[in-house]
Design a protein around this motif. Sequence first.
Motif, short mmCIF file in Angstrom:
data_model
loop_
_atom_site.label_atom_id
_atom_site.label_comp_id
_atom_site.label_asym_id
_atom_site.label_seq_id
_atom_site.Cartn_x
_atom_site.Cartn_y
_atom_site.Cartn_z
N THR A 42 -7.84 -1.63 7.43
CA THR A 42 -6.44 -1.39 7.03
C THR A 42 -6.23 0.07 6.64
O THR A 42 -5.19 0.66 6.97
N SER A 60 -1.70 -4.66 5.16
CA SER A 60 -2.35 -5.63 6.01
C SER A 60 -1.29 -6.63 6.52
O SER A 60 -0.50 -7.13 5.75
N GLU A 106 -6.40 -5.67 13.96
CA GLU A 106 -7.50 -5.93 13.02
C GLU A 106 -8.14 -7.28 13.37
O GLU A 106 -7.45 -8.20 13.76
MG LIG Z 1 -7.36 -5.32 6.33
#
Ligand SMILES: [Mg+2]
Length: 152
Positions: A42, A60, A106
């Motif tokens: 992040t 995030s 991610e």
């Molecule tokens: Mg993260």
Amino acid sequence: MAEYVIHTKHVEETMYVGEQLAKVAMAGDVFALDGDLGAGKTHFSKGFAKGLHVEGNVNSPTFTIIKHYEGRLPLYHIDAYRLDDGEGEEIGLFDVIQGEGVSLIEWASIIEDELPDHTIRISLTRVSDEERQLQFKGVDERFEQVLKGFGQ
Ligand SMILES: [Mg+2]
Ligand SMILES: Nc1ncnc2c1ncn2[C@@H]1O[C@H](COP(=O)(O)OP(=O)(O)OP(=O)(O)O)[C@@H](O)[C@H]1O
């Protein structure tokens, strides 16, 4: 597969690498971020967003899965943590990847099979409290261009 490894000594340095990468990002690029909890995915993304001139904070995207930001290019920040392989279609992953923006994913390995060939993979590994290893991998000629733009 071509590979490039760097180490960062503190969080700001990881963010700076993300920022530099964003400067050479082009429409259609897909960056796949992987690494354990707290590896720095992040924070890398925050730096990336800064380099793309996105205003405001990038957090995030866990609960929304895909967050869209406007910068020099549209940025799609995706968190695959809660997905299963095969759920890309459901969340509109393919529209995003085929669109005019840049995707930063991610936990990308969860949807590994759904990533395009030109995906650039970035694995973050915790070396110590403040040191991280960043490993970049790519197969496509786009990866060579990115590394050149990156000063390599
Ligand atoms: Mg993260
Ligand atoms: N060199 C470094 N690079 C990145 N983060 C670092 C570094 N050194 C220490 N840190 C710390 O590690 C943490 C990284 O958190 P971050 O939320 O970016 O990780 P993440 O990979 O997104 O984790 P999660 O999977 O839980 O979302 C932060 O608290 C940050 O300050």
